[in-house]
Design an enzyme around this catalytic site. Structure first.
Site, PDB file in Angstrom:
ATOM      1  N   PRO A   1       0.801  -1.227   0.000  1.00  0.00           N
ATOM      2  CG  PRO A   1       0.009  -0.982   2.179  1.00  0.00           C
ATOM      3  CD  PRO A   1       0.662  -1.975   1.255  1.00  0.00           C
ATOM      4  CG  ASN A   2      -0.220   4.300   1.348  1.00  0.00           C
ATOM      5  OD1 ASN A   2      -1.185   4.865   0.848  1.00  0.00           O
ATOM      6  ND2 ASN A   2      -0.275   3.714   2.535  1.00  0.00           N
TER       7      ASN A   2
ATOM      8  NE  ARG B   1       3.992   6.650   1.779  1.00  0.00           N
ATOM      9  CZ  ARG B   1       4.209   5.398   2.160  1.00  0.00           C
ATOM     10  NH1 ARG B   1       4.638   4.502   1.291  1.00  0.00           N
ATOM     11  NH2 ARG B   1       3.985   5.038   3.397  1.00  0.00           N
TER      12      ARG B   1
ATOM     13  CE1 TYR C   1       8.959   4.848   3.146  1.00  0.00           C
ATOM     14  CE2 TYR C   1       7.407   6.685   2.961  1.00  0.00           C
ATOM     15  CZ  TYR C   1       7.879   5.580   3.643  1.00  0.00           C
ATOM     16  OH  TYR C   1       7.290   5.185   4.817  1.00  0.00           O
TER      17      TYR C   1
ATOM     18  CG  ASN D   1       8.254  -2.091   0.213  1.00  0.00           C
ATOM     19  OD1 ASN D   1       7.708  -2.227   1.311  1.00  0.00           O
ATOM     20  ND2 ASN D   1       8.869  -0.984  -0.132  1.00  0.00           N
TER      21      ASN D   1
ATOM     22  CB  ALA E   1       1.693   0.199   6.566  1.00  0.00           C
TER      23      ALA E   1
ATOM     24  CG  HIS F   1       5.252  -2.173  10.298  1.00  0.00           C
ATOM     25  ND1 HIS F   1       6.583  -2.545  10.288  1.00  0.00           N
ATOM     26  CD2 HIS F   1       5.154  -1.147   9.407  1.00  0.00           C
ATOM     27  CE1 HIS F   1       7.241  -1.761   9.431  1.00  0.00           C
ATOM     28  NE2 HIS F   1       6.394  -0.914   8.889  1.00  0.00           N
TER      29      HIS F   1
ATOM     30  CD  GLU G   1      10.315  -7.524   5.488  1.00  0.00           C
ATOM     31  OE1 GLU G   1      10.230  -8.676   5.974  1.00  0.00           O
ATOM     32  OE2 GLU G   1      10.260  -6.500   6.184  1.00  0.00           O
TER      33      GLU G   1
ATOM     34  CG  HIS H   1      11.086  -2.406   4.410  1.00  0.00           C
ATOM     35  ND1 HIS H   1       9.723  -2.288   4.340  1.00  0.00           N
ATOM     36  CD2 HIS H   1      11.339  -3.601   4.995  1.00  0.00           C
ATOM     37  CE1 HIS H   1       9.170  -3.359   4.876  1.00  0.00           C
ATOM     38  NE2 HIS H   1      10.129  -4.177   5.269  1.00  0.00           N
ATOM     39  CG  LEU H   2      11.787   2.281  -1.206  1.00  0.00           C
ATOM     40  CD1 LEU H   2      10.395   2.813  -1.433  1.00  0.00           C
ATOM     41  CD2 LEU H   2      12.704   2.645  -2.344  1.00  0.00           C
ATOM     42  CB  SER H   3      12.551   4.220   4.951  1.00  0.00           C
ATOM     43  OG  SER H   3      11.544   3.348   5.436  1.00  0.00           O
TER      44      SER H   3
ATOM     45  NE  ARG I   1      10.473   6.096   8.473  1.00  0.00           N
ATOM     46  CZ  ARG I   1       9.476   5.961   7.588  1.00  0.00           C
ATOM     47  NH1 ARG I   1       9.499   4.961   6.718  1.00  0.00           N
ATOM     48  NH2 ARG I   1       8.475   6.826   7.582  1.00  0.00           N
TER      49      ARG I   1
ATOM     50  NE  ARG J   1       7.251   4.409   9.780  1.00  0.00           N
ATOM     51  CZ  ARG J   1       6.130   4.496   9.057  1.00  0.00           C
ATOM     52  NH1 ARG J   1       5.786   3.514   8.252  1.00  0.00           N
ATOM     53  NH2 ARG J   1       5.375   5.561   9.133  1.00  0.00           N
TER      54      ARG J   1
END
Ligand code: DQA
Length: 148
Positions: free
Chosen positions: A10-11, A18, A23, A73, A76, A79, A97, A99-101, A106, A110
């Site tokens: 999502p997103n 964003r 990101y 990826n 959210a 989590h 898996e 993740h960009l960040s 964070r 997360r």
């Protein structure tokens, strides 16, 4: 034909606009294009998809075949989603898996991934390069499997 799938949760359709501080500035279309080019140059088949609907992602995971590889990826859902974790366990397909960040640097919520324990590994915090690294790993993995 075995496929290296790239599923985005999502997103992630909003990449480029964003929260670029987390990101980056590359769009999803640009990232996907790079993924397809890397796979093609290795002579392998890859496909990319994004969804904002958890059930879609579960259906796509259930439809994977054992010879496939998944770069995921989960956004959210990383989590929150026991259902995505169970889907991965059910199909026994190798998953990385991404993740960009850096999810460990964070907000506290997360830093825990429900998905990581059912994956081969996790790449987090390397921006869009993380996807390219995952694709290179997937290619090596698939070539090794073909030889076995
Ligand atoms: C993300 C990290 C998640 O915590 C967040 O919800 C996302 C993107 C990442 O790529 O850094 O949507 O998966």
């Amino acid at each position: 034909m075995a496929t290296i799938w790239v599923f985005h949760g999502p997103n992630l359709n909003l990449l480029g606009v964003r929260e670029p501080q987390h990101y980056g500035s590359r769009t999803l279309a640009e990232i996907n294009q790079e993924m397809l080019e890397i796979a093609k140059s290795a002579g392998l088949n890859a496909e990319c998809r994004q969804t904002n609907h958890e059930g879609d992602l579960i259906d796509w995971i259930q439809a994977l075949t054992p010879a496939d590889f998944l770069i995921l990826n989960p956004g959210a859902w990383t989590h929150t989603s026991y259902a995505i974790r169970d889907a991965i366990s059910a199909v026994k397909v190798p998953v990385v898996e991404v993740h960009l960040s850096n999810i460990h640097a964070r907000e506290a919520f997360r830093s825990s991934s429900l998905i990581a324990p059912v994956c081969l590994g996790q790449i987090s915090g390397l921006g869009a390069d993380g996807y390219a690294l995952a694709m290179r790993y997937a290619i090596d993995y698939q070539i090794r499997r073909e030889k076995e």
